[in-house]
Design a protein around this motif. Sequence first.
Motif: not given
Length: 218
Positions: A186-208
């Motif tokens: 796991p890494t803390v991503p920045g805006p320049d991180v390019r997503l690749l097949p096989g990546d898994e993301l955890l997202l946090v939202s209080h609206e969507a």
Amino acid sequence: MRVLIAGAGRLGTQIARVLSAAHHEVTLVEHDAGRLAEIADVLPVGLVSGDACEAGVLERAGVRNRDLVVAVTGRDEDNLVISLLAKRRFGVARVAARVNDAENAWLFDGRWGVDVAVPAATPLISLIEEATGATDTVALLRLSKAGVEVVETAITERSRAAGHSLGEIALPPGTIVATVVRDGRPTVPGPDVRLLPGDELLLVSHEATEREIRAAFQ
């Protein structure tokens, strides 16, 4: 809820991240000091260095005051020993353990202190639901009291986000990418991180909603 997680591999760190986001008190035990150093600045949980198979290490991690112990090391024998110690010696109310080798599944029951046995192939959402006894999980975990939702999504070759940087993706309002897991790390991503097949993301939202979040990537 007060949770002790044994094993700071990919699964252990994901569980720790989700439960801490839900404002549970989480302590992560790991024998690899280097691994703990890697996640110390990115994971807002208590960290204890040591072998969770040792009663003294568990006690130092506060096992006597835990509502739940989750044993998710990569070794079945270790997960069984941790479960047995947690249940029989320290009287932890609920113990969940990962089964790495399906042939060992028959061992993971009450005789070894295991309340919930989780096969290695079980999705993270199911593990957290079963381990915590939650009945209102949506995606990974709906943080109803905090008005926050944690959603997991995987990037495949067909995902619209594959090959794009995070900065190029229009996220729904009130949503952030908490972590990108690549090659089990796991890494803390920045805006320049390019997503690749096989990546898994955890997202946090209080609206969507979960659908809106997934639509941004899939």
